[in-house]
Scaffold this motif. Structure first.
Motif, PDB file in Angstrom:
ATOM      1  N   ILE A  38      49.811  63.956  44.314  1.00 21.72           N
ATOM      2  CA  ILE A  38      49.762  62.517  44.566  1.00 21.72           C
ATOM      3  C   ILE A  38      48.548  61.949  43.821  1.00 21.72           C
ATOM      4  CG2 ILE A  38      49.466  60.733  46.340  1.00 21.72           C
ATOM      5  CD1 ILE A  38      52.140  62.231  46.494  1.00 21.72           C
ATOM      6  N   PRO A  39      48.728  60.900  43.019  1.00 18.03           N
ATOM      7  CA  PRO A  39      47.594  60.330  42.274  1.00 18.03           C
ATOM      8  C   PRO A  39      46.478  59.871  43.213  1.00 18.03           C
ATOM      9  CG  PRO A  39      49.673  59.409  41.513  1.00 18.03           C
ATOM     10  CD  PRO A  39      49.977  60.195  42.751  1.00 18.03           C
ATOM     11  N   TYR A  40      45.255  60.071  42.776  1.00 17.93           N
ATOM     12  CA  TYR A  40      44.102  59.667  43.582  1.00 17.93           C
ATOM     13  C   TYR A  40      44.119  58.182  43.913  1.00 17.93           C
ATOM     14  CZ  TYR A  40      41.992  64.215  42.654  1.00 17.93           C
ATOM     15  OH  TYR A  40      41.744  65.549  42.586  1.00 17.93           O
ATOM     16  N   ARG A  41      44.648  57.360  43.020  1.00 23.47           N
ATOM     17  CA  ARG A  41      44.637  55.908  43.215  1.00 23.47           C
ATOM     18  C   ARG A  41      45.565  55.452  44.339  1.00 23.47           C
ATOM     19  NH1 ARG A  41      42.892  51.234  40.969  1.00 23.47           N
ATOM     20  NH2 ARG A  41      44.381  49.539  40.750  1.00 23.47           N
ATOM     21  N   TRP A  42      46.583  56.239  44.644  1.00 19.59           N
ATOM     22  CA  TRP A  42      47.491  55.873  45.725  1.00 19.59           C
ATOM     23  C   TRP A  42      46.750  55.956  47.051  1.00 19.59           C
ATOM     24  CZ3 TRP A  42      53.069  58.134  45.086  1.00 19.59           C
ATOM     25  CH2 TRP A  42      53.613  57.661  43.893  1.00 19.59           C
ATOM     26  N   GLN A  43      46.915  54.934  47.875  1.00 18.99           N
ATOM     27  CA  GLN A  43      46.198  54.843  49.146  1.00 18.99           C
ATOM     28  C   GLN A  43      47.091  55.340  50.276  1.00 18.99           C
ATOM     29  OE1 GLN A  43      45.512  50.648  49.009  1.00 18.99           O
ATOM     30  NE2 GLN A  43      43.898  50.809  47.485  1.00 18.99           N
ATOM     31  N   GLN A  55      53.350  58.521  53.343  1.00 14.84           N
ATOM     32  CA  GLN A  55      53.460  57.108  52.986  1.00 14.84           C
ATOM     33  C   GLN A  55      52.179  56.685  52.276  1.00 14.84           C
ATOM     34  OE1 GLN A  55      55.138  54.694  56.090  1.00 14.84           O
ATOM     35  NE2 GLN A  55      53.882  52.943  55.511  1.00 14.84           N
ATOM     36  N   TRP A  56      52.340  55.909  51.170  1.00 14.80           N
ATOM     37  CA  TRP A  56      51.205  55.447  50.384  1.00 14.80           C
ATOM     38  C   TRP A  56      51.430  54.018  49.923  1.00 14.80           C
ATOM     39  CZ3 TRP A  56      53.794  59.951  49.913  1.00 14.80           C
ATOM     40  CH2 TRP A  56      53.085  61.115  50.190  1.00 14.80           C
ATOM     41  N   ARG A  57      50.340  53.344  49.644  1.00 17.09           N
ATOM     42  CA  ARG A  57      50.363  52.038  49.000  1.00 17.09           C
ATOM     43  C   ARG A  57      49.888  52.252  47.570  1.00 17.09           C
ATOM     44  NH1 ARG A  57      47.202  48.158  47.268  1.00 17.09           N
ATOM     45  NH2 ARG A  57      47.871  46.008  47.353  1.00 17.09           N
ATOM     46  N   VAL A  58      50.597  51.664  46.628  1.00 20.30           N
ATOM     47  CA  VAL A  58      50.220  51.736  45.218  1.00 20.30           C
ATOM     48  C   VAL A  58      49.670  50.369  44.839  1.00 20.30           C
ATOM     49  CG1 VAL A  58      51.005  52.152  42.869  1.00 20.30           C
ATOM     50  CG2 VAL A  58      52.071  53.388  44.776  1.00 20.30           C
ATOM     51  N   PRO A  59      48.359  50.269  44.623  1.00 26.76           N
ATOM     52  CA  PRO A  59      47.788  48.963  44.268  1.00 26.76           C
ATOM     53  C   PRO A  59      48.194  48.541  42.866  1.00 26.76           C
ATOM     54  CG  PRO A  59      46.103  50.667  44.164  1.00 26.76           C
ATOM     55  CD  PRO A  59      47.354  51.331  44.670  1.00 26.76           C
ATOM     56  N   LEU A  60      48.079  47.253  42.624  1.00 23.89           N
ATOM     57  CA  LEU A  60      48.320  46.733  41.279  1.00 23.89           C
ATOM     58  C   LEU A  60      47.248  47.262  40.335  1.00 23.89           C
ATOM     59  CD1 LEU A  60      49.224  43.037  42.132  1.00 23.89           C
ATOM     60  CD2 LEU A  60      50.764  44.812  41.303  1.00 23.89           C
ATOM     61  N   PRO A  61      47.541  47.319  39.042  1.00 21.97           N
ATOM     62  CA  PRO A  61      46.535  47.808  38.095  1.00 21.97           C
ATOM     63  C   PRO A  61      45.289  46.932  38.108  1.00 21.97           C
ATOM     64  CG  PRO A  61      48.445  46.901  36.938  1.00 21.97           C
ATOM     65  CD  PRO A  61      48.771  46.903  38.393  1.00 21.97           C
ATOM     66  N   HIS A  62      44.174  47.578  37.950  1.00 18.41           N
ATOM     67  CA  HIS A  62      42.885  46.890  37.845  1.00 18.41           C
ATOM     68  C   HIS A  62      42.612  46.003  39.067  1.00 18.41           C
ATOM     69  CE1 HIS A  62      43.312  48.418  33.836  1.00 18.41           C
ATOM     70  NE2 HIS A  62      44.355  47.671  33.633  1.00 18.41           N
ATOM     71  N   ASP A  63      43.165  46.384  40.224  1.00 18.49           N
ATOM     72  CA  ASP A  63      42.958  45.658  41.483  1.00 18.49           C
ATOM     73  C   ASP A  63      43.286  44.175  41.377  1.00 18.49           C
ATOM     74  OD1 ASP A  63      42.177  47.973  42.877  1.00 18.49           O
ATOM     75  OD2 ASP A  63      40.175  47.830  42.010  1.00 18.49           O
ATOM     76  N   GLU A  64      44.328  43.853  40.619  1.00 13.54           N
ATOM     77  CA  GLU A  64      44.777  42.472  40.499  1.00 13.54           C
ATOM     78  C   GLU A  64      45.291  41.987  41.852  1.00 13.54           C
ATOM     79  OE1 GLU A  64      47.804  42.634  37.524  1.00 13.54           O
ATOM     80  OE2 GLU A  64      46.412  43.267  35.976  1.00 13.54           O
ATOM     81  N   ASP A  65      45.372  40.678  42.014  1.00 14.33           N
ATOM     82  CA  ASP A  65      45.932  40.110  43.229  1.00 14.33           C
ATOM     83  C   ASP A  65      47.448  40.213  43.190  1.00 14.33           C
ATOM     84  OD1 ASP A  65      43.473  39.406  44.288  1.00 14.33           O
ATOM     85  OD2 ASP A  65      43.485  37.413  43.368  1.00 14.33           O
ATOM     86  N   GLY A  66      48.045  40.271  44.356  1.00 12.87           N
ATOM     87  CA  GLY A  66      49.498  40.328  44.447  1.00 12.87           C
ATOM     88  C   GLY A  66      49.930  41.548  45.231  1.00 12.87           C
ATOM     89  N   GLU A  67      51.219  41.668  45.368  1.00 11.65           N
ATOM     90  CA  GLU A  67      51.782  42.745  46.159  1.00 11.65           C
ATOM     91  C   GLU A  67      51.883  44.024  45.344  1.00 11.65           C
ATOM     92  OE1 GLU A  67      55.596  43.548  49.070  1.00 11.65           O
ATOM     93  OE2 GLU A  67      55.479  41.696  47.949  1.00 11.65           O
ATOM     94  N   GLY A  68      51.419  45.106  45.907  1.00 15.06           N
ATOM     95  CA  GLY A  68      51.559  46.410  45.284  1.00 15.06           C
ATOM     96  C   GLY A  68      52.886  47.028  45.674  1.00 15.06           C
TER      97      GLY A  68
END
Length: 188
Positions: A38-43, A55-68
Motif C-alpha cells: 500500500i503506498p505510503y501516501r494513502w491514508q 480502507q484508505w483515503r487517497v488524497p489529491l496530488p500535491h494536497d490540492e483541495d477537492g474530493e480524493g
C-alpha cells in the motif's frame, strides 16, 4: 537533489507512475495469508463495516483541495463473495452513463504471484456514494471506479477504488501495481 529525483520517480502522480519498471514503495497490507503493498501516501481509515478488511483515503496530488478517492478491500473467505464476472457486473451497475444505463466497462486480466487478477475501470455517474454514514446514497457525476478481483485458494479478495474521474484515471497504473504486488505473507 538525488532525493528530489527519487521522489519524482516514485510519485503516485504523473507519467512516471505508468512505467512498469518504477518500483512500488509502501507498507504491507495482509489479508488471507497474502500481502499487498500500500503506498505510503494513502491514508488508512477505520473499516466501515464487517465485510471490509481494509480502507484508505487517497488524497489529491500535491494536497490540492477537492474530493480524493476511497479504496476498500473486501474478503469473505473461501467460496463466498462471487466470481470476478459477478462482481464486475455488480460494480458496473453502480456507474451509469448519461442515459442512466450501466457505463461501459474496460476489463483486463493479468497474472501475478501465481494469482489470476481481473481488473475493471468504469467512468460515469457513481450511484453508491454516501455523503455521511446513515444518510441515503448520493449520485456523483464525473466519477470513476476501479475494481479488482484477486483469485486465491483461500477465497477471492476484492479491491474497489472510487473517486473523481481525473484522479481515478491517474491512479489506474498504480492500482494495477498494488493488486499485482500480491504475494504470500512469508515472502513479504
Amino acid at each position: 537533489m538525488l532525493w528530489i529525483l527519487l521522489t519524482m520517480n516514485t510519485s503516485v502522480w504523473g507519467a512516471a507512475n505508468q512505467d512498469a519498471d518504477v518500483p512500488l514503495y509502501g507498507r504491507p497490507f495482509k489479508v488471507a495469508g497474502l500481502s499487498f503493498t500500500i503506498p505510503y501516501r494513502w491514508q488508512s481509515r477505520p473499516v466501515e463495516n464487517a465485510n471490509r478488511v481494509g480502507q484508505w483515503r487517497v488524497p489529491l496530488p500535491h494536497d490540492e483541495d477537492g474530493e480524493g478517492a476511497e479504496v476498500a478491500v473486501f474478503y469473505f473467505g473461501p467460496g463466498i463473495g462471487g466470481s470476478a464476472k459477478e462482481n464486475i457486473a455488480a460494480w458496473n451497475g453502480l456507474v451509469l452513463d448519461p442515459q442512466g444505463n450501466p457505463a461501459a466497462a474496460k476489463v483486463s486480466t493479468l497474472t501475478s504471484g501465481g494469482f489470476k487478477i481481473t481488473v475493471v475501470s468504469i467512468f460515469g455517474t457513481y450511484e453508491q456514494a454516501v455523503a455521511e454514514p446513515g444518510l441515503p446514497p448520493v449520485a456523483k457525476s464525473k466519477f470513476g471506479l476501479l475494481g479488482a478481483v484477486v483469485e486465491t485458494p483461500q477465497g477471492n479478495i476484492y479491491w474497489r477504488l472510487t473517486g473523481p474521474d481525473a484522479l481515478v484515471t491517474t491512479m489506474l497504473p498504480l492500482f494495477n501495481k498494488i493488486v499485482a504486488s500480491v504475494k504470500p505473507q512469508d515472502k513479504a
